[in-house]
Design a protein around this motif. Structure first.
Motif, PDB file in Angstrom:
ATOM      1  N   PRO A  51      72.868  48.552  37.498  1.00  0.00           N
ATOM      2  CA  PRO A  51      72.557  47.864  38.758  1.00  0.00           C
ATOM      3  C   PRO A  51      73.702  47.989  39.751  1.00  0.00           C
ATOM      4  N   TYR A  52      73.362  47.902  41.010  1.00  0.00           N
ATOM      5  CA  TYR A  52      74.353  47.920  42.088  1.00  0.00           C
ATOM      6  C   TYR A  52      75.210  49.180  42.086  1.00  0.00           C
ATOM      7  N   SER A  53      74.662  50.288  41.650  1.00  0.00           N
ATOM      8  CA  SER A  53      75.430  51.531  41.697  1.00  0.00           C
ATOM      9  C   SER A  53      75.286  52.170  43.072  1.00  0.00           C
ATOM     10  N   ASP A  54      76.310  52.910  43.466  1.00  0.00           N
ATOM     11  CA  ASP A  54      76.221  53.689  44.696  1.00  0.00           C
ATOM     12  C   ASP A  54      75.168  54.780  44.508  1.00  0.00           C
ATOM     13  N   ALA A  55      74.159  54.786  45.372  1.00  0.00           N
ATOM     14  CA  ALA A  55      73.010  55.675  45.167  1.00  0.00           C
ATOM     15  C   ALA A  55      73.410  57.144  45.173  1.00  0.00           C
ATOM     16  N   ALA A  56      74.285  57.527  46.087  1.00  0.00           N
ATOM     17  CA  ALA A  56      74.676  58.938  46.171  1.00  0.00           C
ATOM     18  C   ALA A  56      75.460  59.365  44.940  1.00  0.00           C
ATOM     19  N   THR A  57      76.453  58.561  44.540  1.00  0.00           N
ATOM     20  CA  THR A  57      77.281  58.934  43.401  1.00  0.00           C
ATOM     21  C   THR A  57      76.470  58.958  42.110  1.00  0.00           C
ATOM     22  N   SER A  58      75.619  57.960  41.892  1.00  0.00           N
ATOM     23  CA  SER A  58      74.830  57.936  40.660  1.00  0.00           C
ATOM     24  C   SER A  58      73.819  59.076  40.620  1.00  0.00           C
ATOM     25  N   ALA A  59      73.266  59.450  41.770  1.00  0.00           N
ATOM     26  CA  ALA A  59      72.313  60.559  41.798  1.00  0.00           C
ATOM     27  C   ALA A  59      72.994  61.874  41.441  1.00  0.00           C
ATOM     28  N   VAL A  60      74.178  62.122  41.991  1.00  0.00           N
ATOM     29  CA  VAL A  60      74.906  63.344  41.652  1.00  0.00           C
ATOM     30  C   VAL A  60      75.372  63.300  40.199  1.00  0.00           C
ATOM     31  N   MET A  61      75.711  62.111  39.702  1.00  0.00           N
ATOM     32  CA  MET A  61      76.117  61.984  38.306  1.00  0.00           C
ATOM     33  C   MET A  61      74.989  62.411  37.374  1.00  0.00           C
ATOM     34  N   ALA A  62      73.770  62.020  37.693  1.00  0.00           N
ATOM     35  CA  ALA A  62      72.634  62.432  36.865  1.00  0.00           C
ATOM     36  C   ALA A  62      72.454  63.941  36.902  1.00  0.00           C
ATOM     37  N   GLN A  63      72.719  64.546  38.047  1.00  0.00           N
ATOM     38  CA  GLN A  63      72.560  65.994  38.183  1.00  0.00           C
ATOM     39  C   GLN A  63      73.641  66.776  37.442  1.00  0.00           C
ATOM     40  N   THR A  64      74.796  66.170  37.226  1.00  0.00           N
ATOM     41  CA  THR A  64      75.940  66.928  36.714  1.00  0.00           C
ATOM     42  C   THR A  64      76.459  66.438  35.361  1.00  0.00           C
ATOM     43  N   LEU A  65      75.793  65.466  34.755  1.00  0.00           N
ATOM     44  CA  LEU A  65      76.251  64.949  33.466  1.00  0.00           C
ATOM     45  C   LEU A  65      76.394  66.065  32.430  1.00  0.00           C
ATOM     46  N   LEU A  66      75.478  67.027  32.464  1.00  0.00           N
ATOM     47  CA  LEU A  66      75.463  68.094  31.462  1.00  0.00           C
ATOM     48  C   LEU A  66      76.202  69.346  31.929  1.00  0.00           C
ATOM     49  N   SER A  67      77.074  69.197  32.935  1.00  0.00           N
ATOM     50  CA  SER A  67      77.770  70.366  33.483  1.00  0.00           C
ATOM     51  C   SER A  67      78.985  70.790  32.674  1.00  0.00           C
ATOM     52  N   GLY A  68      79.371  69.996  31.696  1.00  0.00           N
ATOM     53  CA  GLY A  68      80.494  70.402  30.856  1.00  0.00           C
ATOM     54  C   GLY A  68      81.316  69.225  30.364  1.00  0.00           C
ATOM     55  N   THR A  69      82.095  69.479  29.323  1.00  0.00           N
ATOM     56  CA  THR A  69      83.053  68.511  28.787  1.00  0.00           C
ATOM     57  C   THR A  69      84.419  69.194  28.732  1.00  0.00           C
ATOM     58  N   ALA A  70      85.369  68.522  28.115  1.00  0.00           N
ATOM     59  CA  ALA A  70      86.724  69.087  28.070  1.00  0.00           C
ATOM     60  C   ALA A  70      86.755  70.447  27.380  1.00  0.00           C
ATOM     61  N   ASP A  71      85.921  70.635  26.345  1.00  0.00           N
ATOM     62  CA  ASP A  71      85.983  71.899  25.600  1.00  0.00           C
ATOM     63  C   ASP A  71      84.653  72.653  25.554  1.00  0.00           C
ATOM     64  N   LYS A  72      83.674  72.223  26.342  1.00  0.00           N
ATOM     65  CA  LYS A  72      82.385  72.930  26.371  1.00  0.00           C
ATOM     66  C   LYS A  72      81.912  73.086  27.802  1.00  0.00           C
ATOM     67  N   SER A  73      81.439  74.289  28.110  1.00  0.00           N
ATOM     68  CA  SER A  73      80.867  74.544  29.429  1.00  0.00           C
ATOM     69  C   SER A  73      79.399  74.138  29.446  1.00  0.00           C
ATOM     70  N   MET A  74      78.804  74.189  30.616  1.00  0.00           N
ATOM     71  CA  MET A  74      77.380  73.903  30.732  1.00  0.00           C
ATOM     72  C   MET A  74      76.572  74.863  29.873  1.00  0.00           C
ATOM     73  N   ASN A  75      76.963  76.129  29.844  1.00  0.00           N
ATOM     74  CA  ASN A  75      76.256  77.105  29.014  1.00  0.00           C
ATOM     75  C   ASN A  75      76.431  76.811  27.528  1.00  0.00           C
ATOM     76  N   ASP A  76      77.611  76.375  27.137  1.00  0.00           N
ATOM     77  CA  ASP A  76      77.837  76.013  25.735  1.00  0.00           C
ATOM     78  C   ASP A  76      76.895  74.889  25.307  1.00  0.00           C
ATOM     79  N   ILE A  77      76.742  73.898  26.176  1.00  0.00           N
ATOM     80  CA  ILE A  77      75.856  72.772  25.864  1.00  0.00           C
ATOM     81  C   ILE A  77      74.412  73.243  25.765  1.00  0.00           C
ATOM     82  N   ALA A  78      74.013  74.116  26.691  1.00  0.00           N
ATOM     83  CA  ALA A  78      72.635  74.618  26.675  1.00  0.00           C
ATOM     84  C   ALA A  78      72.357  75.421  25.411  1.00  0.00           C
ATOM     85  N   ILE A  79      73.293  76.264  25.013  1.00  0.00           N
ATOM     86  CA  ILE A  79      73.110  77.074  23.798  1.00  0.00           C
ATOM     87  C   ILE A  79      73.044  76.177  22.564  1.00  0.00           C
TER      88      ILE A  79
END
Length: 437
Positions: A51-79
């Motif tokens: 609740p009470y999240s900034d709409a723009a930031t939370s929307a982009v967060m949903a779009q980019t959550l799976l874009s990578g971690t410290a040791d895995k790229s987006m492609n690594d996660i997809a594979i």
């Protein structure tokens, strides 16, 4: 020419839902597990209050959550997901952040491990954030050109005022200001286990599903901001608001009324009253506005149950020249629900539709997982559906009349019409008080 006889409806069968087992972890995460014998697949829904999240930031967060971690790229996660026949995505609304996915049953540990990794260590790489925020801003810009978007936005602003529900879609310029640092900050502050719910549905014993969920997410720790969305204000009767769209050949009519919450004892009667009025293809409003008058292809009504409050919305898109007549007929059908009783036949048809929809919504692992996650946000468990089905079965004509008188009086509507004001204002003023936005 031969005629066909429509067969009688089959006898109703008893509605049932699988047992749901529950476990709360020390970190505050609740796991709900349901064994569903169907196909060797598993469905996962991780619901985090937001609740009470900034709409723009939370929307982009949903779009980019799976874009990578410290040791895995987006492609690594997809594979990694592909190796177990899995998929994963994220979505956000005014109430919650949702991570949803599925996989083969024997790949469930890998799917849950991936969920755990991104929810604890998403890195939001700057290049991916830039790409995804531009895509999101472009989609919003395209949507803004559509009447459905514009009238929905005008209606939300009208009925919710300063409440966060009034602005659920961000502005493109705000989206383009979001960067990786903002996302990492919001993630650390808000995507935490306290109050979150993990739903796992699969063709495995519920105890095993609970163990898998706990093994994956027991180390997820942190404290989120303790925020609770304030209740929405009651919808007040007000003049019809015209939102001008010069040159439009179509008007979009939207009406809103305060509805009962999902947990209210009269929710079943409310659901059936809405169906009879305009909630499905055999409703009174469809018969009048579409089939008899031909004013709109898809007049409809629906009840939206948000955590901060529920609203009943009536909608129709009509040609500009029939805006006032269509509005009058929609008001007439609301008034008829209040002033006259529905018939036993109307009630039974709506009841069967409602019970059939329950069966359909829980007939697949995906549907059952999504419903369970939604109910969890309201503090409910799947067993509530059994109680709701019984209440639907017991609703009477008098119950529908009583609830309709409480909720559907046309004088209690808040209405927004998007269209060419130069053409529709004068005829509308003959029917209602009108103001321009």
């Amino acid at each position: 020419m031969s005629t066909r006889t429509i067969p009688e409806l089959r006898a109703q069968t008893e509605f049932s839902v699988p047992d749901c087992e529950e476990r709360e972890l020390a970190n505050g995460l609740t796991i709900l597990a349901i064994q569903r014998h169907a196909v060797p697949l598993a469905e996962v829904r991780l619901r985090i209050p937001l609740p009470y999240s900034d709409a723009a930031t939370s929307a982009v967060m949903a779009q980019t959550l799976l874009s990578g971690t410290a040791d895995k790229s987006m492609n690594d996660i997809a594979i990694r997901l592909q190796t177990v026949g899995g998929s994963l995505n994220a979505a956000v609304d005014a109430d919650r952040f949702l991570v949803a996915g599925n996989s083969l049953s024997d790949g469930l540990p890998e799917l849950l491990s991936t969920v755990a990794e991104v929810i604890q260590a998403a890195s939001y790489p700057d290049d991916q954030v830039l790409t995804e925020r531009e895509r999101l801003a472009d989609r919003i810009n395209v949507a803004r050109q559509q009447p459905a978007y514009a009238v929905q936005r005008a209606l939300l602003e009208r009925i919710y005022g300063q409440h966060p529900y009034a602005s659920q879609t961000p502005e493109p310029e705000d989206v383009n200001e979001v960067d990786g640092a903002m996302l990492r900050t919001m993630h650390a502050q808000r995507l935490q286990p306290q109050g979150a719910t993990l739903v796992v549905v699969g063709d495995l014993p519920a105890g095993r599903l609970l163990d898998m969920g706990e093994a994956a997410l027991t180390d997820w720790n942190g404290v989120a901001d303790d925020l609770v969305m304030e209740p929405v204000p009651p919808i007040q009767a007000a003049p019809v608001r015209l939102a001008d769209r010069p040159g439009s050949v179509q008007s979009s009519i939207r009406m809103a009324m305060t509805a009962l919450p999902r947990t209210h004892p009269d929710n079943a009667a409310q659901q059936l009253a809405n169906l009879i009025f305009g909630g499905y293809a055999s409703s009174r409003m469809v018969a009048n506005v579409r089939e008899d008058k031909g004013y709109s292809y898809s007049p409809r009504s629906l009840i939206d149950h948000g955590q901060a409050g529920s609203v009943l919305i009536v909608a129709a898109d009509v040609a500009t020249e029939v805006t006032a007549p269509a509005f009058w007929e929609m008001q007439y059908e609301l008034g008829r629900m209040v002033a006259t009783s529905v018939t036993e036949k109307e009630l039974e048809q709506a009841r069967r539709y409602a019970l059939g929809s329950l069966r359909l919504g829980t007939s697949t692992q995906s549907g059952l997982a999504s419903l369970t996650s939604t109910f969890a946000g309201h503090g409910l468990r799947p067993g509530w559906l059994l109680e709701h089905a019984k209440r639907l079965a017991n609703v009477t004509v008098d119950d529908v009349r009583r609830v309709s008188q409480q909720l559907l009086a046309p004088g209690g509507c808040s209405t927004v019409i998007l269209g060419d004001a130069a053409q529709i204002k004068e005829p509308m003023e003959l029917l209602a008080n009108v103001e321009s936005s």
